[in-house]
Motif scaffolding. Structure first.
Motif, PDB file in Angstrom:
ATOM      1  N   GLN A  56       0.811  -1.219   0.000  1.00 50.00           N
ATOM      2  CA  GLN A  56       0.000   0.000   0.000  1.00 50.00           C
ATOM      3  C   GLN A  56       0.844   1.270   0.000  1.00 50.00           C
ATOM      4  O   GLN A  56       0.377   2.337  -0.379  1.00 50.00           O
ATOM      5  N   VAL A  57       2.084   1.150   0.461  1.00 50.13           N
ATOM      6  CA  VAL A  57       3.055   2.239   0.418  1.00 50.13           C
ATOM      7  C   VAL A  57       4.389   1.648  -0.008  1.00 50.13           C
ATOM      8  O   VAL A  57       4.742   0.539   0.404  1.00 50.13           O
ATOM      9  N   LEU A  58       5.138   2.372  -0.824  1.00 49.14           N
ATOM     10  CA  LEU A  58       6.482   1.972  -1.228  1.00 49.14           C
ATOM     11  C   LEU A  58       7.491   2.973  -0.667  1.00 49.14           C
ATOM     12  O   LEU A  58       7.312   4.189  -0.813  1.00 49.14           O
ATOM     13  N   VAL A  59       8.532   2.460  -0.023  1.00 47.46           N
ATOM     14  CA  VAL A  59       9.661   3.274   0.432  1.00 47.46           C
ATOM     15  C   VAL A  59      10.861   2.834  -0.397  1.00 47.46           C
ATOM     16  O   VAL A  59      11.284   1.687  -0.317  1.00 47.46           O
ATOM     17  N   ILE A  60      11.402   3.756  -1.204  1.00 48.46           N
ATOM     18  CA  ILE A  60      12.389   3.362  -2.207  1.00 48.46           C
ATOM     19  C   ILE A  60      13.647   4.202  -2.098  1.00 48.46           C
ATOM     20  O   ILE A  60      13.612   5.431  -2.255  1.00 48.46           O
ATOM     21  N   ALA A  61      14.778   3.544  -1.844  1.00 51.10           N
ATOM     22  CA  ALA A  61      16.100   4.154  -2.011  1.00 51.10           C
ATOM     23  C   ALA A  61      16.609   3.704  -3.369  1.00 51.10           C
ATOM     24  O   ALA A  61      17.027   2.555  -3.538  1.00 51.10           O
ATOM     25  N   SER A  62      16.556   4.572  -4.338  1.00 56.12           N
ATOM     26  CA  SER A  62      16.795   4.174  -5.720  1.00 56.12           C
ATOM     27  C   SER A  62      18.279   3.985  -6.015  1.00 56.12           C
ATOM     28  O   SER A  62      19.137   4.610  -5.398  1.00 56.12           O
ATOM     29  N   ILE A  63      18.552   3.115  -6.966  1.00 53.66           N
ATOM     30  CA  ILE A  63      19.914   2.951  -7.466  1.00 53.66           C
ATOM     31  C   ILE A  63      20.251   4.109  -8.400  1.00 53.66           C
ATOM     32  O   ILE A  63      21.307   4.720  -8.304  1.00 53.66           O
ATOM     33  N   ASP A  64      19.348   4.405  -9.300  1.00 59.19           N
ATOM     34  CA  ASP A  64      19.489   5.512 -10.243  1.00 59.19           C
ATOM     35  C   ASP A  64      18.180   6.276 -10.225  1.00 59.19           C
ATOM     36  O   ASP A  64      17.125   5.731 -10.570  1.00 59.19           O
ATOM     37  N   GLY A  65      18.235   7.525  -9.819  1.00 66.42           N
ATOM     38  CA  GLY A  65      17.023   8.306  -9.626  1.00 66.42           C
ATOM     39  C   GLY A  65      16.206   8.552 -10.870  1.00 66.42           C
ATOM     40  O   GLY A  65      15.045   8.948 -10.779  1.00 66.42           O
ATOM     41  N   ASP A  66      16.765   8.300 -12.059  1.00 65.30           N
ATOM     42  CA  ASP A  66      16.044   8.538 -13.307  1.00 65.30           C
ATOM     43  C   ASP A  66      15.490   7.268 -13.939  1.00 65.30           C
ATOM     44  O   ASP A  66      14.972   7.326 -15.052  1.00 65.30           O
ATOM     45  N   SER A  67      15.599   6.133 -13.256  1.00 59.08           N
ATOM     46  CA  SER A  67      15.325   4.848 -13.906  1.00 59.08           C
ATOM     47  C   SER A  67      14.042   4.164 -13.466  1.00 59.08           C
ATOM     48  O   SER A  67      13.809   3.016 -13.847  1.00 59.08           O
ATOM     49  N   LEU A  68      13.207   4.842 -12.693  1.00 58.04           N
ATOM     50  CA  LEU A  68      12.042   4.167 -12.133  1.00 58.04           C
ATOM     51  C   LEU A  68      10.717   4.732 -12.624  1.00 58.04           C
ATOM     52  O   LEU A  68       9.652   4.361 -12.113  1.00 58.04           O
ATOM     53  N   GLY A  69      10.753   5.579 -13.645  1.00 58.30           N
ATOM     54  CA  GLY A  69       9.528   6.242 -14.087  1.00 58.30           C
ATOM     55  C   GLY A  69       8.425   5.296 -14.493  1.00 58.30           C
ATOM     56  O   GLY A  69       7.260   5.466 -14.103  1.00 58.30           O
ATOM     57  N   THR A  70       8.755   4.274 -15.276  1.00 62.98           N
ATOM     58  CA  THR A  70       7.726   3.364 -15.790  1.00 62.98           C
ATOM     59  C   THR A  70       7.081   2.551 -14.682  1.00 62.98           C
ATOM     60  O   THR A  70       5.850   2.451 -14.586  1.00 62.98           O
ATOM     61  N   VAL A  71       7.910   1.975 -13.814  1.00 67.03           N
ATOM     62  CA  VAL A  71       7.345   1.138 -12.756  1.00 67.03           C
ATOM     63  C   VAL A  71       6.571   1.977 -11.738  1.00 67.03           C
ATOM     64  O   VAL A  71       5.547   1.535 -11.202  1.00 67.03           O
ATOM     65  N   LEU A  72       7.010   3.211 -11.501  1.00 66.31           N
ATOM     66  CA  LEU A  72       6.286   4.048 -10.551  1.00 66.31           C
ATOM     67  C   LEU A  72       4.976   4.564 -11.145  1.00 66.31           C
ATOM     68  O   LEU A  72       4.045   4.882 -10.404  1.00 66.31           O
TER      69      LEU A  72
END
Length: 389
Positions: free
Chosen positions: A123-139
């Motif tokens: 219900q909530v996602l807490v994400i420390a990203s590997i690459d801040g520009d690489s998660l657009g599609t999944v988010l």
């Protein structure tokens, strides 16, 4: 050249500021938006308070509070082990089921893990990203499913699915590192010139630019005046960035810098390192290749190996970011979102991820050095004395 008295005063001031911790800033609120198993092996010591408290998983029956997905980048760096363990325990203590994943610094793996969290009912996602520009599609999938997203420590860029950002004051991290070098070299009074080299972090990590910017804003006037000399000529962010924050990459680059600029006995006075993994690479290179007086070396995260180096006189300071405090604040944000209320934030101006300002909570960092590490790290229960022997 180091000003021991001034260092002591700075240490006392910074130690006092730790008492305020994350709660030191005045809080405001922003409206809450609508609503793999762990395969890596931990090799570093965790803080004393969490080392024996990390649980295997939530109870087999779903927790009453709901499910939270926690995506961490890697276990290769000690601090992410600490963040993950702290987050898992505090969320479970608050009654939530936790899906904690580490992605081995592989973007495709992290994307897959987040997809699984979405499909399994987080219900909530807490994400420390590997690459801040690489998660657009999944988010975008998360947003469509009505799942709130908290960017954890690293800002996720160019996605309007990000609801909040929880981090330390990253610009302040850099300013504290720059000010430490300034004070230790007494740049306002000493004649100089002094030789400086610069190592910052991964170019895909938005935080690296804040760390670099904070430090350079302090040091650049002295570089421009010639009191600080960067003999390698490498000053711009792109030239001093370290892919993946890698110790090995930092060590290799430092090897080349020493060979080209300091092999003839030229003194190196200071190395600005944005974090402890890069500082460790620099230290390894200096031990193998440098014969002059030992330079000032900055760092960040107070990793065990680096604190040991600090005690041994091989690293001058490290920024201490108590991950227990950041985890606690993030749990407060999760709890508020889950209950449909407003999440606590204290910054609504600084962090633009390309789609707009992300409401943020910024915890305050402090610095540790040989004068105050016992108070900050041992007396607080973050480490035991045995872990630092």
């Amino acid at each position: 050249m180091k000003k021991k008295l001034l260092s002591g005063i700075l240490s006392a001031v910074m130690a006092a500021s730790l008492l305020a911790g994350c709660g030191s800033a005045a809080e405001t609120s922003a409206p809450a938006p609508a609503a793999e198993t762990k395969t890596e092996t931990t090799t570093e010591a965790a803080p004393a308070e969490t080392a024996t408290e990390t649980t295997e998983a939530a109870a087999e029956t779903p927790a009453a509070g709901g499910k939270v997905g926690v995506a961490m980048p890697t276990k290769d760096l000690q601090r992410w082990n600490q963040d993950g363990a702290n987050m898992e325990k505090q969320l479970q203590d608050a009654g939530y089921e936790v899906d904690l994943q580490y992605a081995s610094n592989d973007i495709a793996t992290q994307v897959s893990q987040i997809e699984n969290m979405i499909s399994s009912g987080a219900q909530v996602l807490v994400i420390a990203s590997i690459d801040g520009d690489s998660l657009g599609t999944v988010l975008a999938q998360a947003k469509e499913a009505g799942i709130s997203v908290i960017a954890y420590d690293r800002l996720i860029m160019n996605s309007d699915a990000v609801s909040y950002y929880a981090t330390f004051d990253n610009y302040m991290v850099g300013t504290k590192q720059g000010e430490y070098i300034k004070e230790q070299l007494d740049l306002d009074n000493a004649e100089g010139p002094f030789n400086l080299e610069i190592f910052t972090g991964d170019p895909g990590d938005n935080n690296a630019r804040f760390f670099y910017g904070g430090a350079i804003d302090v040091l650049k006037p002295y570089i421009d005046s010639g009191k600080l000399v960067v003999k390698s000529g490498q000053v711009d962010f792109d030239n001093v960035a370290t892919a993946n924050w890698s110790t090995e990459n930092a060590q290799s680059r430092m090897d080349a810098i020493i060979s080209a600029n300091y092999a003839d006995g030229t003194k190196l006075d200071a190395v600005l390192c944005s974090n402890d993994s890069t500082a460790l690479g620099v230290t390894n290179s200096l031990e193998a290749n440098y014969t002059g007086d030992w330079p000032i070396i900055t760092g960040q995260d107070c990793d065990v190996a680096n604190v040991k180096n600090m005690i041994a006189g091989k690293q001058s300071m490290s920024i201490f970011k108590d991950t227990r405090d950041l985890a606690a604040k993030t749990v407060e944000m999760v709890d508020a979102i889950m209950k449909g209320s407003e999440a606590p934030v204290n910054d609504t101006k600084t962090y633009d991820n390309g789609t707009g300002i992300i409401p943020s909570y910024l915890c305050e960092p402090v610095f540790a050095d040989v004068n105050n590490y016992k108070q900050l790290l041992i007396d607080s229960g973050y480490y035991t004395e045995d872990q630092l022997k």
